[in-house]
Design an enzyme around this catalytic site. Structure first.
Site, PDB file in Angstrom:
ATOM      1  N   HIS A  46       0.837  -1.214   0.000  1.00  0.00           N
ATOM      2  CA  HIS A  46       0.000   0.000   0.000  1.00  0.00           C
ATOM      3  C   HIS A  46       0.872   1.265   0.000  1.00  0.00           C
ATOM      4  O   HIS A  46       0.494   2.291   0.551  1.00  0.00           O
ATOM      5  CB  HIS A  46      -0.988   0.000   1.183  1.00  0.00           C
ATOM      6  CG  HIS A  46      -2.058  -1.042   1.016  1.00  0.00           C
ATOM      7  ND1 HIS A  46      -3.169  -0.835   0.227  1.00  0.00           N
ATOM      8  CD2 HIS A  46      -2.166  -2.303   1.485  1.00  0.00           C
ATOM      9  CE1 HIS A  46      -3.933  -1.937   0.245  1.00  0.00           C
ATOM     10  NE2 HIS A  46      -3.336  -2.839   0.988  1.00  0.00           N
ATOM     11  N   SER A  79     -10.147 -18.195 -23.195  1.00  0.00           N
ATOM     12  CA  SER A  79      -9.298 -18.610 -22.087  1.00  0.00           C
ATOM     13  C   SER A  79      -9.542 -20.073 -21.764  1.00  0.00           C
ATOM     14  O   SER A  79     -10.679 -20.537 -21.729  1.00  0.00           O
ATOM     15  CB  SER A  79      -9.602 -17.747 -20.859  1.00  0.00           C
ATOM     16  OG  SER A  79      -9.178 -18.421 -19.704  1.00  0.00           O
ATOM     17  N   GLY A 136      -4.494 -12.986  -4.417  1.00  0.00           N
ATOM     18  CA  GLY A 136      -3.593 -11.875  -4.111  1.00  0.00           C
ATOM     19  C   GLY A 136      -2.228 -12.047  -4.761  1.00  0.00           C
ATOM     20  O   GLY A 136      -1.239 -11.488  -4.297  1.00  0.00           O
ATOM     21  N   SER A 140      -4.445 -10.760 -12.465  1.00  0.00           N
ATOM     22  CA  SER A 140      -4.914  -9.804 -13.477  1.00  0.00           C
ATOM     23  C   SER A 140      -3.738  -9.053 -14.106  1.00  0.00           C
ATOM     24  O   SER A 140      -3.704  -8.841 -15.321  1.00  0.00           O
ATOM     25  CB  SER A 140      -5.971  -8.849 -12.917  1.00  0.00           C
ATOM     26  OG  SER A 140      -5.474  -8.158 -11.817  1.00  0.00           O
ATOM     27  N   ASP A 184       1.997  -4.160  -9.187  1.00  0.00           N
ATOM     28  CA  ASP A 184       1.781  -5.497  -9.736  1.00  0.00           C
ATOM     29  C   ASP A 184       2.230  -5.576 -11.189  1.00  0.00           C
ATOM     30  O   ASP A 184       2.880  -6.542 -11.609  1.00  0.00           O
ATOM     31  CB  ASP A 184       0.294  -5.881  -9.641  1.00  0.00           C
ATOM     32  CG  ASP A 184      -0.218  -5.809  -8.211  1.00  0.00           C
ATOM     33  OD1 ASP A 184       0.615  -5.814  -7.284  1.00  0.00           O
ATOM     34  OD2 ASP A 184      -1.444  -5.734  -8.038  1.00  0.00           O
TER      35      ASP A 184
HETATM   36  C1  GLA Z   1      -2.911  -4.470  -4.900  1.00  0.00           C
HETATM   37  C2  GLA Z   1      -2.720  -3.365  -5.930  1.00  0.00           C
HETATM   38  C3  GLA Z   1      -1.294  -2.823  -5.897  1.00  0.00           C
HETATM   39  C4  GLA Z   1      -0.873  -2.456  -4.481  1.00  0.00           C
HETATM   40  C5  GLA Z   1      -1.187  -3.592  -3.514  1.00  0.00           C
HETATM   41  C6  GLA Z   1      -0.930  -3.212  -2.074  1.00  0.00           C
HETATM   42  O1  GLA Z   1      -2.133  -5.593  -5.242  1.00  0.00           O
HETATM   43  O2  GLA Z   1      -2.999  -3.849  -7.217  1.00  0.00           O
HETATM   44  O3  GLA Z   1      -1.188  -1.717  -6.755  1.00  0.00           O
HETATM   45  O4  GLA Z   1      -1.459  -1.257  -4.058  1.00  0.00           O
HETATM   46  O5  GLA Z   1      -2.540  -4.015  -3.613  1.00  0.00           O
HETATM   47  O6  GLA Z   1       0.431  -2.997  -1.895  1.00  0.00           O
END
Ligand code: GLA
Length: 394
Positions: A46, A79, A136, A140, A184
């Protein structure tokens, strides 16, 4: 321990599989095959949308795209994992909100390329992924980056990995409607094998930092809790807005501009509910710097306490942890882990655990037992090593 595909090993099989899938669906050979990985973040959570720092690695699980350029302006998507028939779209008709299924991610990339002024057209894309969804682990971003890299080559766009990551993020923000930061997509596009990626979001720079836990007899485990709490969707945007509001009230461009020494003053100036958010972001940025210094000195084990401190901050100050991720962290630490924390946005998803190899299997048993005792679904555990970022495979 669940085995994970080692890069290179099994890669040929994966390429053949996605090529065969392409032929089955589209009745022709693809022009090529591209791959982009998921990620885990070692520290720096974050912080990306606060112009700060992060330290992700790519994981060996990839999304593969077999692609063929089309001259008629049609974008056809299929897909191996997604349900339903081929999605058939006109590139000229792509507007945000037009696609609401998984197809929004690849279609968003094509839209974002056009928005950025790149000359592109249609394509047939067949997708096959080993990145778990909803865990997580940035499935995507992997999908977006694989498509962005494919389009970059199919249309000879000459874009760098970072530029393609920016396109991928634009797709997610502007087309799929998710207000994520840059981490990401940068991880999926720019990571390298054996390295962690030190991101400085404001400066727009990244550097590779060696990360080889196995040289110190350590392992990095991922524990996918297999829960995703719905709350997460709106909460992410609210947290981001809270950080931006705090920065605005302090007269700063972003929370990146605060150092730990500024926290007492910020605490006096801000409304009470924003103070823990600010404290997390500021201390988390400092933890990234500390972690990078340890890695540069070859001290992987020293990351343990930093990782665990990051979890405490996400749990107590940022409030994005949940019972399942806390249970993994507590159980792992009791079972001898050097450090453990939730990774990614939170509200479920995955936990990373740094552990000495000799404790890994007892730790797995302890976590699995703790989940059973709590009445949770069995978690998925697997070891990861830093894998390569997005690339062309065939
Ligand atoms: C998600 C978001 C990222 C980042 C994380 C927290 O994965 O896609 O951009 O903010 O949460 O670090």
């Amino acid at each position: 321990m669940t085995g994970t595909p080692v890069p290179g090993n099994g890669e040929d099989r994966a390429v053949r599989h996605v090529e065969e899938g392409f032929r089955r669906v589209f009745g022709a050979d693809p022009d090529g095959v591209w791959a982009a990985p998921g990620r885990v973040n070692l520290i720096g959570e974050h912080t990306d949308y606060n112009d700060g720092f992060a330290l992700p690695i790519a994981i060996p699980q990839n999304t593969l795209v077999a692609a063929r350029r089309r001259r008629d302006g049609r974008l056809r998507l299929h897909s191996e994992q997604g349900e339903g028939p081929v999605i058939d779209l006109g590139v000229a008709d792509l507007v945000p909100g037009a696609v609401t299924t998984w197809g929004a991610y690849p279609a968003g990339v094509v839209w974002a390329l056009r928005e950025a002024g790149h000359e592109t057209g249609g394509a047939d894309l067949h997708i096959d992924s080993t990145v778990p969804t909803g865990a997580g682990l940035s499935s995507s971003a992997a999908l977006e980056c694989a498509v962005a890299f494919a389009y970059g080559d199919l249309y000879g766009l000459g874009l760098t990995p970072s530029a393609l990551a920016l396109i991928a993020q634009r797709a997610e923000n502007g087309f799929a409607g998710v207000p994520c930061g840059m981490m990401d997509q940068m991880a999926s596009a720019c990571c390298a094998a054996g390295q962690a990626l030190h991101l400085d979001i404001r400066a727009g720079v990244h550097e590779q930092v060696p990360f080889a836990p196995e040289t110190e007899g350590l392992r990095l485990l991922v524990v996918d809790t297999r829960v995703k709490h719905d709350l997460g969707d709106g909460a992410y945007a609210a947290l981001r807005a809270g950080c931006e509001r705090a920065a605005g009230l302090l007269g700063l461009a972003a929370l990146r501009d605060l150092s730990p020494d500024d926290l007492p003053r910020a605490g006096r100036l801000l409304p009470a509910h924003l103070v823990p958010l600010v404290r997390h972001v500021v201390t988390e940025n400092a933890r990234v710097a500390e972690a990078v210094a340890h890695l540069r000195a070859g001290l992987v084990a020293a990351l343990g306490p930093i990782i665990s401190a990051g979890h405490a901050s996400l749990r107590d100050d940022y409030a994005v942890s949940c019972a399942e991720t806390d249970l993994v962290v507590d159980t792992a630490l009791e079972a001898g882990a050097l450090g453990a924390r939730m990774t990614g946005g939170g509200f479920g998803g995955s936990v990373i655990v740094l552990v000495a190899e000799e404790h890994a299997s007892a730790l797995e048993t302890a976590v699995t037992r703790a989940f059973r005792a709590a009445g949770y679904r069995a978690p998925h555990l697997f070891a990861v090593s830093p894998a390569p970022g997005a690339r062309r495979l065939a």
